[in-house]
Design a protein around this motif. Sequence first.
Motif, PDB file in Angstrom:
ATOM      1  N   ASP A 124       0.844  -1.206   0.000  1.00 22.16           N
ATOM      2  CA  ASP A 124       0.000   0.000   0.000  1.00 22.16           C
ATOM      3  C   ASP A 124       0.878   1.253   0.000  1.00 22.16           C
ATOM      4  N   ASP A 127       2.338   1.652  -3.427  1.00 23.24           N
ATOM      5  CA  ASP A 127       1.355   2.209  -4.351  1.00 23.24           C
ATOM      6  C   ASP A 127       1.237   3.727  -4.211  1.00 23.24           C
ATOM      7  N   VAL A 128       1.402   4.242  -3.013  1.00 16.91           N
ATOM      8  CA  VAL A 128       1.366   5.690  -2.814  1.00 16.91           C
ATOM      9  C   VAL A 128       2.550   6.353  -3.516  1.00 16.91           C
ATOM     10  N   HIS A 129       3.708   5.713  -3.465  1.00 25.99           N
ATOM     11  CA  HIS A 129       4.923   6.306  -4.044  1.00 25.99           C
ATOM     12  C   HIS A 129       5.068   6.064  -5.537  1.00 25.99           C
ATOM     13  N   ALA A 131       2.265   5.728  -7.728  1.00 22.05           N
ATOM     14  CA  ALA A 131       0.892   5.813  -8.262  1.00 22.05           C
ATOM     15  C   ALA A 131       0.886   6.257  -9.709  1.00 22.05           C
TER      16      ALA A 131
END
Length: 131
Positions: A124, A127-129, A131
């Motif tokens: 997760d 995925d933030v880094h 995106a």
Amino acid sequence: RDRVAGCRHVPADGRGRRDLRRGMTASARQGFVAMRFGYPPVADEERIVAREAGVDSALAAQIVRLGHALRRLDQHDLEEVASTRLLIFTARLIGAGMSPRQACLACLAEPLSDDPHTVSALMDIVDVHFA
């Protein structure tokens, strides 16, 4: 080379290997010299990752930012934290054409934990880094 009188072994205790001393008795620990190593400053680590992995500075900076985010989780039952070496491996795979998500799974999330829920939480953050 310089030697400390009477010292034969020097175990390295990096932040990711906190349990090294826990497995030793107090008398055994007294027979060693302790040295603690941290991580290089962000700009230096970005240059190291870029140079060692053969990637551009923008990708290296993105991976180092991710590494720092993962290192802030060091109190969350991880076996290790994201070392510069793991960041370099991640950058090499991405540079060779692997998707960032797959490279981060193979080189960061899976090596840091064998717990499926923890790996999912790490991804997760990936995925933030990426995106």
